[in-house]
Design a protein around this motif. Sequence first.
Motif, PDB file in Angstrom:
ATOM      1  N   GLY A   1       0.918  -1.301  -0.019  1.00 29.42           N
ATOM      2  CA  GLY A   1       0.141   0.028   0.020  1.00 29.42           C
ATOM      3  C   GLY A   1       0.805   1.186   0.019  1.00 29.42           C
ATOM      4  N   PHE A   2       0.252   2.489  -0.255  1.00 30.81           N
ATOM      5  CA  PHE A   2       0.980   3.725  -0.310  1.00 30.81           C
ATOM      6  C   PHE A   2       0.887   4.393   1.136  1.00 30.81           C
ATOM      7  N   GLY A   3       2.214   3.938   1.822  1.00 31.19           N
ATOM      8  CA  GLY A   3       2.249   4.740   3.314  1.00 31.19           C
ATOM      9  C   GLY A   3       3.787   5.216   3.300  1.00 31.19           C
ATOM     10  N   TYR A   4       3.834   6.335   4.035  1.00 30.08           N
ATOM     11  CA  TYR A   4       4.773   7.141   4.155  1.00 30.08           C
ATOM     12  C   TYR A   4       4.668   8.127   5.272  1.00 30.08           C
TER      13      TYR A   4
ATOM     14  N   ILE B   1       6.466   3.281   5.322  1.00 32.81           N
ATOM     15  CA  ILE B   1       5.678   2.595   6.477  1.00 32.81           C
ATOM     16  C   ILE B   1       5.504   1.288   5.953  1.00 32.81           C
ATOM     17  N   VAL B   2       5.971   0.180   6.725  1.00 29.27           N
ATOM     18  CA  VAL B   2       5.872  -1.097   6.414  1.00 29.27           C
ATOM     19  C   VAL B   2       4.346  -1.575   6.158  1.00 29.27           C
ATOM     20  N   GLN B   3       3.987  -2.380   4.955  1.00 35.20           N
ATOM     21  CA  GLN B   3       2.751  -2.912   4.885  1.00 35.20           C
ATOM     22  C   GLN B   3       2.623  -4.300   5.209  1.00 35.20           C
ATOM     23  N   VAL B   4       2.325  -4.710   6.215  1.00 32.66           N
ATOM     24  CA  VAL B   4       2.234  -6.212   6.697  1.00 32.66           C
ATOM     25  C   VAL B   4       0.841  -6.684   6.794  1.00 32.66           C
TER      26      VAL B   4
ATOM     27  N   MET C   1      -1.316  -2.759   8.439  1.00 29.38           N
ATOM     28  CA  MET C   1      -1.258  -3.925   9.482  1.00 29.38           C
ATOM     29  C   MET C   1      -2.803  -4.842   9.718  1.00 29.38           C
ATOM     30  N   ASP C   2      -3.784  -3.856   8.951  1.00 28.59           N
ATOM     31  CA  ASP C   2      -5.001  -4.834   8.952  1.00 28.59           C
ATOM     32  C   ASP C   2      -5.200  -5.339   7.613  1.00 28.59           C
ATOM     33  N   ASP C   3      -6.578  -5.875   7.349  1.00 30.60           N
ATOM     34  CA  ASP C   3      -6.442  -6.604   5.930  1.00 30.60           C
ATOM     35  C   ASP C   3      -7.307  -5.781   5.086  1.00 30.60           C
TER      36      ASP C   3
END
Length: 353
Positions: free
Chosen positions: A201-204, A214-217, A239-241
């Motif tokens: 995902g697009f996360g910074y 930001i890690v996408q797990v 972190m969620d789905d």
Amino acid sequence: MEHNHFFPPREGISLASLATQIGAELHDIGASERLIRSVAPVYRAKQGDICYILSRRSKQELDTCEASAILCDKALAPIIPAHIPVLLTSSPATAFAFAGALLFPSAMRPVAISPAMSGVSPAAFVDPSARLEADVLVEPMAVIGADAEIGEGCRIGPGAVIGAGVKIGRGCTIAGGATVQSALIGNNVIIHNGARIGQDGFGYAPGPRGMLKIVQVGRVIIQDHVEIGANTTIDRGTMDDTVIGEGTKIDNLVQIGHNVRIGRHCGIVAQVGIAGSTKVGDGVMIGGASGVNGHITIGDGAQIAAMSGVLADVPPGERYGGVPARPLKDFLKDVAASLSQAESRKHKGGKND
């Protein structure tokens, strides 16, 4: 248009049998043995074709129609030419969809590039730890990663990539060039060519030297009977789905951000973008090229007009449109007022000239 060799007409289904299978009433019993071999639009339908009509606006198209049968509701039956048998149904479009599926079953999902092949192509790579149930077709150049699980009756198209640990249910089609990773896929899911499922995902976050990733797990969860169009992207959660609900149909070139949750039996048309962490209820319809803001909720049964910009929550059952999106009746009033003002300025300019 002549029938092409990609989807040739089939041997044929008798009109009586077809009517029974799609739940329609044959108006002319004398035509029971006519064979239906293909589908066509009203204006160019020929012998052996079936077509459907939804309103009197299509009446002129009947002048050139030579179909072997036409689907319509009772109110439209009187306008159908006498030489064309009528199949009466309260839902002509639905009945036509059933008829098309019976006549062209191979067109209901992406076709195999190697239709005579069975099992795993020697030109594919399947990790030894992957588990494939019976009757799984893996076409050339496909890659299946470690500990992946693929259910009975699935087809993995040429060049498709199934990532490590991915689980795919039964009766699924993953078409050529698609990528599926960090995902759990239900039964009878269709993923078309070039779709990308489960990437970052697009996360910074801002940092002292620029943007920090930001890690996408999280994962992508796709429930049963979902269809995902070509070149659509569905990001995995942070972190969620990210979740796509049962029976939802997603068109080509749609972008779904991380942590988005889409309900059951939704329809999302081409070039829609849904930003992260938005919740879309059951039965929602989103028109083409609409943009949906992140961290908002679209209620059950809502409808969004094409090319809308949805900035805030939409209540259940409402119809919204425009930029920013607002109740459709308000949007249409605004459009009418703008057109009226433009026309007024035009006339004033003309007088000054």
